[in-house]
Enzyme design. Structure first.
Site, PDB file in Angstrom:
ATOM      1  N   SER A 122       3.310  14.409  -0.027  1.00  0.00           N
ATOM      2  CA  SER A 122       3.766  14.010   1.310  1.00  0.00           C
ATOM      3  C   SER A 122       4.015  12.521   1.425  1.00  0.00           C
ATOM      4  CB  SER A 122       2.733  14.424   2.360  1.00  0.00           C
ATOM      5  OG  SER A 122       1.478  13.827   2.088  1.00  0.00           O
ATOM      6  N   CYS A 123       3.138  11.697   0.825  1.00  0.00           N
ATOM      7  CA  CYS A 123       3.304  10.264   1.052  1.00  0.00           C
ATOM      8  C   CYS A 123       3.341   9.440  -0.211  1.00  0.00           C
ATOM      9  CB  CYS A 123       2.191   9.739   1.953  1.00  0.00           C
ATOM     10  SG  CYS A 123       0.538   9.927   1.261  1.00  0.00           S
ATOM     11  N   GLY A 124       2.884   9.948  -1.338  1.00  0.00           N
ATOM     12  CA  GLY A 124       2.979   9.183  -2.557  1.00  0.00           C
ATOM     13  C   GLY A 124       2.011   8.021  -2.599  1.00  0.00           C
TER      14      GLY A 124
END
Length: 290
Positions: A122-124
């Site tokens: 989702s966000c890395g």
């Protein structure tokens, strides 16, 4: 190697009618990236283009910039018991661990503390190491002058989301994938990658460019589904991409970083409507400056 999609049975309810049917889902599996044999990161990704993903991740983190700095990338052999993602419990290779080998003379970063990370679909990754990489290791500073060579028409930008969507083959079957695409300033599609994570899709594009000796991507336009995070701006800057467009909103840190590095950042690109948050000088329109 893991499949891009998998089938599951679901209970479907439509207008009060209940039925069972098979459904196609996008696959999500962990990928451990090792650097010269040492664990560096684990990311949740859609299997496929794993070597490009690893290479692109290392470009984004300031480790690689040229194809000759990379010796090879290999899958690690499976291990009975499935430890660290190597095997599935019976010694079979799950293709979920890759090892990147750098060429002689390429410095290996300190991966014992801040670079030993876990990233999500989702966000890395987003942290001090990433901020420092952009501010101190960018090898291709973006042209920030008034006569920047990349100029793009708003009408060309407006057409990119539909072109991105039309090229998403796996999304058509699953409805559960993000995508990133590289275009020319004239709107020609050069490459597209899909993944459960936007950052992974971008890494796959950048990694392929590294492997083919095409960095920096100094005349490219990067289009992403969803929002524009700090990390996506970071990846564009590290690959020398001057324009990043997203169908949704950017974060405040993404805008700050774009302004600081000279990136053109566009959000809420939907139809003929868009917001230009930084680098408006690259838009071929009267009154676009800064």
């Amino acid at each position: 190697m893991g499949r891009v999609t998998e089938r599951r049975r679901v209970i479907r309810i439509r207008d009060g009618v209940v039925s069972t049917r098979p459904d196609t889902l996008v696959a999500e599996e962990p990928l451990e990236i090792r650097l010269d044999g040492k664990p560096l990161a684990i990311t949740m990704r859609t299997p496929g283009d794993d070597f490009a993903l690893a290479a692109g991740f290392l470009v984004s983190e300031g480790v690689l910039a040229r194809a000759d700095e990379l010796t090879h990338i290999v899958y690690c052999a499976g291990a009975t018991g499935g430890e660290a993602g190597n095997g599935d419990g019976d010694g079979a290779n799950t293709y979920n661990v890759v090892d990147v080998r750098l060429a002689d003379g390429v410095p290996v970063p300190d991966i014992t503390l801040e670079r030993n990370v876990y990233t999500t679909s989702s966000c890395g990754l987003c942290g001090k190491a990433s901020l420092d990489a952009v501010r101190t290791r960018t090898r291709w500073p973006l042209d920030t002058g008034p006569d920047t060579p990349v100029r793009i028409e708003p009408a060309t930008l407006a057409a990119l989301p539909d072109r991105l969507r039309a090229a998403q083959r796996v999304f058509e079957r699953t409805g559960g994938l993000h995508a990133a695409a590289l275009f020319t300033a004239d709107g020609e599609l050069l490459d597209i990658r899909e993944d459960v994570g936007r950052h992974n899709a971008v890494d796959k594009i950048i990694g392929r460019a590294l492997q083919e000796g095409r960095l920096p991507l100094s005349s490219g336009v990067l289009m992403v589904s969803g929002r524009a995070s700090f990390e996506l701006v970071q990846k564009a800057v590290m690959a020398g991409i001057p324009v990043l467009a997203a169908v949704s909103a950017p974060s405040s840190l993404a805008v700050d970083l774009a302004a600081e590095t000279g990136l053109t950042l566009i959000g809420f690109l939907r139809g003929s409507s868009m917001n230009v948050y930084a680098g408006a000088r690259r838009l071929a329109v009267d009154g676009a400056a800064g």
